[in-house]
Design a protein around this motif. Structure first.
Motif, mmCIF file in Angstrom:
data_model
loop_
_atom_site.group_PDB
_atom_site.id
_atom_site.type_symbol
_atom_site.label_atom_id
_atom_site.label_comp_id
_atom_site.label_asym_id
_atom_site.label_seq_id
_atom_site.Cartn_x
_atom_site.Cartn_y
_atom_site.Cartn_z
ATOM 1 N N ARG A 22 0.938 -1.204 -0.049
ATOM 2 C CA ARG A 22 -0.040 -0.035 -0.127
ATOM 3 C C ARG A 22 0.906 1.295 0.012
ATOM 4 O O ARG A 22 0.555 2.308 -0.513
ATOM 5 N N SER A 108 -8.156 0.182 6.241
ATOM 6 C CA SER A 108 -7.440 0.930 5.056
ATOM 7 C C SER A 108 -5.852 0.687 5.027
ATOM 8 O O SER A 108 -5.400 1.094 4.225
ATOM 9 N N GLN A 112 -5.301 -1.310 -1.180
ATOM 10 C CA GLN A 112 -4.410 -0.563 -2.070
ATOM 11 C C GLN A 112 -5.043 0.886 -2.220
ATOM 12 O O GLN A 112 -6.201 1.060 -2.606
ATOM 13 N N ARG A 113 -4.346 1.825 -2.419
ATOM 14 C CA ARG A 113 -4.663 2.969 -2.919
ATOM 15 C C ARG A 113 -4.522 3.166 -4.225
ATOM 16 O O ARG A 113 -3.490 2.808 -4.875
ATOM 17 N N SER A 114 -5.649 3.672 -4.790
ATOM 18 C CA SER A 114 -5.505 4.017 -6.415
ATOM 19 C C SER A 114 -6.305 5.125 -6.970
ATOM 20 O O SER A 114 -6.870 5.746 -6.141
ATOM 21 N N ARG A 123 1.476 6.020 -1.292
ATOM 22 C CA ARG A 123 1.235 6.829 -0.191
ATOM 23 C C ARG A 123 2.025 8.191 -0.346
ATOM 24 O O ARG A 123 3.090 8.081 -0.380
ATOM 25 N N MET A 135 -4.712 13.128 -7.067
ATOM 26 C CA MET A 135 -5.253 12.369 -5.849
ATOM 27 C C MET A 135 -6.045 13.016 -4.755
ATOM 28 O O MET A 135 -5.589 14.087 -4.414
ATOM 29 N N GLN A 138 -5.603 12.317 1.626
ATOM 30 C CA GLN A 138 -5.816 11.089 2.470
ATOM 31 C C GLN A 138 -6.506 11.171 3.626
ATOM 32 O O GLN A 138 -6.128 12.385 4.412
#
Length: 138
Positions: A22, A108, A112-114, A123, A135, A138
């Motif tokens: 991640r 979280s 996976q951040r997308s 990240r 993006m 967060q």
């Protein structure tokens, strides 16, 4: 007690691997930085502080017990060996519990951040590295 550490740490290592993926840990995407403070961010403060205290206790306990064995105070003593390894058991079981608890409370951490196009994004990146889309914070 020692064999149980392997049973507990296999899933914990899998969770740690998912956390680093991640954070951009896939091959060719930069340096992987694993942080205990981020891994334990889902824990209450008392649990996080206890985990850090276990690091200190284990370090002190191991070297004090090891030193007692070298000076002859604990030579051949089964209780001395038990004392030396008990700190390691506490550390491994305690950190595994805290890390799994943190993941349970904050799923979280391993997600996976997308970007909106579905590309994996590390990240801290403000833009997708493949398509350039911004993006959300967060």
């Amino acid at each position: 007690m020692t064999a149980g550490i392997f049973v507990v740490w296999w899933p914990t290592a899998w969770v740690a691997q998912r956390m680093t993926e991640r954070h951009g840990g896939r091959a060719g995407q930069g340096v992987v930085q694993f942080s205990w403070s981020e891994a334990l961010q889902g824990c209450p403060p008392w649990m996080r502080n206890t985990a850090y205290g276990l690091f200190i206790y284990t370090f002190i306990n191991f070297f004090v017990s090891f030193g007692m064995g070298l000076t002859g105070a604990g030579t051949g003593d089964a209780l001395g060996r038990m004392r030396m390894f008990s700190g390691l058991w506490l550390l491994f079981y305690g950190l595994a519990f805290a890390m799994m608890y943190s993941t349970l409370r904050t799923p979280s951490l391993i997600g996976q951040r997308s970007c909106s196009a579905g590309h994996a994004v590390r990240r801290g990146d403000n833009f997708c590295g493949q398509c350039g889309q911004p993006m959300p914070p967060q």
